[in-house]
Design a protein around this motif. Structure first.
Motif, mmCIF file in Angstrom:
data_model
loop_
_atom_site.group_PDB
_atom_site.id
_atom_site.type_symbol
_atom_site.label_atom_id
_atom_site.label_comp_id
_atom_site.label_asym_id
_atom_site.label_seq_id
_atom_site.Cartn_x
_atom_site.Cartn_y
_atom_site.Cartn_z
ATOM 1 N N SER A 92 -1.289 -7.597 5.991
ATOM 2 C CA SER A 92 -1.808 -8.636 5.105
ATOM 3 C C SER A 92 -0.851 -8.984 3.967
ATOM 4 O O SER A 92 -1.214 -9.710 3.044
ATOM 5 N N ILE A 93 0.347 -8.489 3.997
ATOM 6 C CA ILE A 93 1.281 -8.690 2.880
ATOM 7 C C ILE A 93 1.528 -10.190 2.635
ATOM 8 O O ILE A 93 1.686 -10.959 3.591
ATOM 9 N N PRO A 94 1.542 -10.640 1.371
ATOM 10 C CA PRO A 94 1.912 -12.042 1.105
ATOM 11 C C PRO A 94 3.349 -12.296 1.566
ATOM 12 O O PRO A 94 4.219 -11.442 1.377
ATOM 13 N N VAL A 129 10.162 0.823 -1.018
ATOM 14 C CA VAL A 129 9.744 1.638 -2.152
ATOM 15 C C VAL A 129 9.731 0.800 -3.430
ATOM 16 O O VAL A 129 8.811 0.917 -4.244
ATOM 17 N N ILE A 130 10.725 -0.081 -3.587
ATOM 18 C CA ILE A 130 10.729 -0.963 -4.761
ATOM 19 C C ILE A 130 9.489 -1.860 -4.752
ATOM 20 O O ILE A 130 8.810 -2.033 -5.774
ATOM 21 N N LEU A 131 9.159 -2.405 -3.585
ATOM 22 C CA LEU A 131 7.971 -3.252 -3.478
ATOM 23 C C LEU A 131 6.699 -2.459 -3.766
ATOM 24 O O LEU A 131 5.781 -2.927 -4.429
ATOM 25 N N VAL A 137 -0.795 -2.964 -5.195
ATOM 26 C CA VAL A 137 -2.057 -3.412 -4.578
ATOM 27 C C VAL A 137 -1.781 -4.104 -3.242
ATOM 28 O O VAL A 137 -2.322 -3.730 -2.201
ATOM 29 N N GLN A 138 -0.873 -5.104 -3.293
ATOM 30 C CA GLN A 138 -0.593 -5.853 -2.061
ATOM 31 C C GLN A 138 0.064 -4.985 -0.993
ATOM 32 O O GLN A 138 -0.070 -5.235 0.199
ATOM 33 N N MET A 139 0.793 -3.981 -1.437
ATOM 34 C CA MET A 139 1.527 -3.144 -0.474
ATOM 35 C C MET A 139 0.634 -2.090 0.178
ATOM 36 O O MET A 139 1.050 -1.407 1.099
ATOM 37 N N THR A 140 -0.576 -1.914 -0.352
ATOM 38 C CA THR A 140 -1.447 -0.888 0.245
ATOM 39 C C THR A 140 -2.826 -1.431 0.582
ATOM 40 O O THR A 140 -3.811 -0.711 0.587
ATOM 41 N N GLY A 178 -2.886 0.719 8.935
ATOM 42 C CA GLY A 178 -1.566 1.192 8.524
ATOM 43 C C GLY A 178 -0.560 0.065 8.553
ATOM 44 O O GLY A 178 -0.924 -1.110 8.736
ATOM 45 N N CYS A 179 0.708 0.382 8.366
ATOM 46 C CA CYS A 179 1.745 -0.629 8.430
ATOM 47 C C CYS A 179 1.869 -1.140 9.861
ATOM 48 O O CYS A 179 1.514 -0.448 10.819
ATOM 49 N N ILE A 180 2.447 -2.339 9.983
ATOM 50 C CA ILE A 180 2.482 -3.026 11.283
ATOM 51 C C ILE A 180 3.066 -2.138 12.374
ATOM 52 O O ILE A 180 2.525 -2.011 13.465
ATOM 53 N N GLY A 181 4.167 -1.496 12.076
ATOM 54 C CA GLY A 181 4.878 -0.786 13.143
ATOM 55 C C GLY A 181 4.744 0.708 13.109
ATOM 56 O O GLY A 181 5.361 1.408 13.916
#
Lengths: 314, 448
Positions: A92-94, A129-131, A137-140, A178-181
């Motif tokens: 769902s990341i922008p 990690v920077i993101l 919020v958006q990253m998790t 989880g993350c896409i991959g």
């Protein structure tokens, strides 16, 4: 005619494999995980992958112009970085964050340190990690295609909600948040084995990394010693993606066999400690980039002795 | 499953043994021969003939006082036309004798079978024959066969690995001159007093293996061992390790681990020399490569110009882009077709641009293929960097001097970095620094 004879140092023939072939193999190896990601998380995952890869290639292209370097988008390394970064994003990341991430990975982490082979941190992971720190919020935020959001297996574990925990089969196939991959262990293992068979990577780092996490969590993750659910820890989160595809990155990990084993064990310990004893549910990314920083040190102390030679004084 | 003993590292190279079934043809006597006074490792010879002097086949034309050296003989009868300094095929300036051949090939009166009844006479005969290691290194054979008393030699290894692509000259020696090889082995074992003989040969030459096994069957102490076909199986250290499990330490010689290694063509020559007394004046050479009209095995007189050899093989079918003396992994690129065939020349390859052009260099990606391919366990990627920035500490730390220059690293490098070239540069930097340190030291002595 004789003036046209070409003279150069031996050897006069070369193996066929070039940098581009290696990068292409990594891309091929990531296809199963990408397909599974799109299958579980829908077309938006596909869009995230495409946008991130294109942004990474564009960043590489622009970097070469700005830094007056030879154009290197043809070696496909930017595609690999973009793909790895996308697979580390929640579906769902922008898009704008994905694009910023791609530029951080390529421009800041890779090109400003000298380009391919020179960066000291894995570009995709450093960007992630920077993101993660900048937009936590958006990253998790883990949302399924039907709009339902849920917690990742490691978050469930962290909160002690084991009744909601997915089964091993779902973890193995990737039918979890989880993350896409990162979710499909099966798809990642297929890709990982492909890379090992094609001799793009060795078994040392993945085995040392996954083995250490397994051992560490078996000993310490349970209520008492030696009762931890190590299989859950191995299958959940980004461990397999990280162990096969990130901790084996050429530029940022040791070259020698001994160095790779030390690196893998170090990653395993750090990832386990972060998972078990900090507020973060997942520690694979942090573990790998922390060990990336130690790579030069490991390399310095693992210079092999030459054939028949004495041990080297470090 | 039976696993053949081998070394770690190395690379799989294409075989290109196109000429393995081609009988050796003799090239006739050329109009002139060009004979460098150094065709061996060690001290160069001084010419013993003058311009205008007549010479005969087998006559000594160059000698040296030094122990590590080998005399040089005329390969033709004729007249010395010129003695001058020429660029040697490996790039150095060397005194060179040019002889106009008269075509008669009159044999010099000193050429007669040597009388050998003991070790000293045998060593002297080998020295007089001008024999050097014919595998490509050119180390004087009499030095190799005469180790200091404190070295206890128990094994003679015959190197028939022939691991370089294209080259089949040793293979043809086995198929054509196996009797000479056996005689040579007999003589070496008898006079040097070694009882254990191992012939090491790569398993891509089954016919040669069965022939040698048949011949060795009737003899005591000769063992024919098939080796895994993997480059550089024929490199001395790798071969010794694969056959005996012994490791020759850096800077040491095979004799330090009780072994003498001889190339199979070298022992074949010893066998012939003891019968006819003709010194080393000719050599079998594999002629091949994408630009050669008629790939062949030829027997050329030492000093025959490369242009004469290629002409004999039908010339070039396309314009040659690169000419290599030796194999494609370790051979030396030639800048002129006027260079001569030398004692240890085992192949002449001519490549067109498609085959011979090395793709352009890109950045090192630290993939570690060079390290995995290195049979002596070095890290060429680090040596490369150290050599280019002249980082002397790093050059020492990464054991630059231990490199055997087999070429596996550069061969396998996906970035096509000329790693062997920079390692050689690194070696030169170390040698220069050592020479300078020595000079400074001696000047200090003078002052104090």
């Amino acid at each position: 005619m004789e003036n046209n004879l070409h003279v150069s140092s031996s050897p006069h023939i070369r193996a066929e494999t070039n940098t581009r072939d290696i990068m292409l193999d990594v891309i091929i190896a990531l296809v199963p995980a990408s397909v599974m990601g799109v299958y579980f998380f829908g077309y938006r995952a596909l869009l995230v992958i495409l946008v991130t890869v294109l942004a990474a290639v564009l960043a590489e292209y622009l970097a070469a112009i700005v830094l007056k370097r030879k154009q290197t988008i043809g070696d496909l390394s930017a595609v690999v970085t973009g793909l790895l970064l996308a697979l580390n994003f929640p579906p769902s990341i922008p898009f704008w964050i994905a694009i910023v991430g791609a530029f951080i990975a390529i421009m800041l982490v890779k090109q400003l340190f000298g380009g391919i082979g020179q960066n000291f941190m894995n570009p995709a992971l450093a960007a992630r990690v920077i993101l993660l720190i900048s937009w936590p919020v958006q990253m998790t935020r883990w949302v399924w295609p039907d709009g339902v959001s849920s917690a990742t297996p490691l978050v469930i574990l962290k909160r002690g909600l084991m009744a909601q925990a997915p089964g091993y089969l779902d973890l193995f196939l990737g039918n979890v948040a989880g993350c896409i991959g990162e979710t499909s262990a099966a798809a990642l293992l297929i890709g990982g084995i492909y890379l090992v068979v094609k001799k793009v990577i060795g078994m040392e780092t993945p085995l040392a990394f996954i083995g250490t996490v397994g051992l560490f969590t078996w000993i310490f993750a349970g209520g008492s010693l030696f009762t931890g659910d190590f299989l859950y820890h191995i299958l959940a989160g980004g461990l397999i993606l990280g162990a096969f595809f990130m901790a084996t990155d050429y530029s940022t990990t040791p070259v020698t066999r001994r160095g790779k084993i030390i690196f893998g064990i170090g990653c395993g310990i750090l990832a386990s400690v972060i998972r078990l004893y900090t507020d973060y549910p997942e520690g694979v990314s942090f573990a790998i980039i922390l060990m990336n920083v130690a790579t030069q040190l490991i390399d310095r102390f693992t210079v092999p002795r030459s054939f028949g030679g004495e041990k080297n004084a470090a | 499953m039976f696993v053949k003993k081998s070394f770690s590292g190395g690379v799989e190279v294409p075989h290109f043994k196109n000429t393995e079934n081609i009988q050796t043809e003799k090239i006739g006597v050329p109009d002139e021969v060009i004979i460098p006074m150094q065709q061996h490792s060690g001290a160069p010879c001084k010419p013993t003939v003058k311009e205008g002097e007549p010479v005969k086949v087998g006559q000594v034309i160059g000698i040296s006082e030094s122990f590590i050296s080998a005399p040089i003989h005329s390969s033709v009868s004729g007249t010395v036309a010129d003695i001058s300094s020429m660029i040697f095929p490996d790039g150095r300036y060397v005194a060179t004798v040019v002889i106009k051949a008269d075509g008669k090939q009159d044999i010099h009166e000193d050429v007669k079978p040597p009388i050998c009844t003991n070790k000293e006479e045998f060593i002297e005969a080998v020295k007089n024959s001008g024999l050097v290691g014919l595998g490509g290194a050119g180390f004087p054979a009499h030095v190799k066969l005469n180790p200091p008393k404190d070295k206890n030699i128990d094994t003679l290894i015959i190197n028939a690995a022939e691991c370089e692509p294209f080259i089949t000259s040793d293979y043809r020696e086995i198929m054509e001159n196996s009797a000479d090889i056996m005689d040579g082995i007999d003589a070496v074992t008898k006079f040097i007093g070694v009882s254990n003989v191992i012939i090491g040969i790569e398993d891509n030459k089954p016919e040669a293996i069965s022939l040698l096994k048949k011949l060795a069957a009737g003899k005591k102490g000769i063992d024919v061992k098939a080796l895994r076909t993997r480059y550089p199986q024929g490199a001395e250290k790798m071969l010794i390790y694969a056959l005996t499990g012994r490791k020759v330490p850096p800077g040491k010689l095979p004799m330090d681990v009780g072994v003498i290694v001889m190339n199979i063509t070298s022992v074949g020559f010893v066998g012939r020399y003891l019968k006819d007394g003709m010194p080393l004046i000719k050599k079998r050479v594999t002629v091949d490569g994408s630009a050669v009209n008629r790939p062949s095995n030829v027997e050329a007189l030492i000093g025959t110009k490369l242009s004469d050899v290629f002409d004999f093989c039908g010339g070039f079918k396309t314009e040659p882009f690169k000419i290599i003396m030796g194999g494609p992994m370790m051979g030396i690129a030639q800048y002129t077709l006027d260079a001569p065939v030398m004692k240890y020349t085992n192949a002449l390859l001519a490549f067109d641009k498609t085959f011979g052009n090395v793709p352009p260099e890109t950045a090192c990606i630290r993939c570690g293929r060079c390290y995995r391919a290195c049979p002596v366990n070095l890290m060429p990627l680090h040596i490369n960097r150290a050599a280019l920035v002249e980082d002397m500490d790093a050059l020492h730390k990464y054991h630059t001097m231990d490199c055997i220059e087999c070429g596996c690293c550069a061969y396998s490098c996906p970035a096509r970095i000329p790693l062997v070239q920079s390692i050689r540069l690194g070696k030169t930097l170390i040698k220069k620094a050592q020479a300078k340190a020595k000079k400074d030291e001696s000047q200090k002595d003078v002052k104090s």
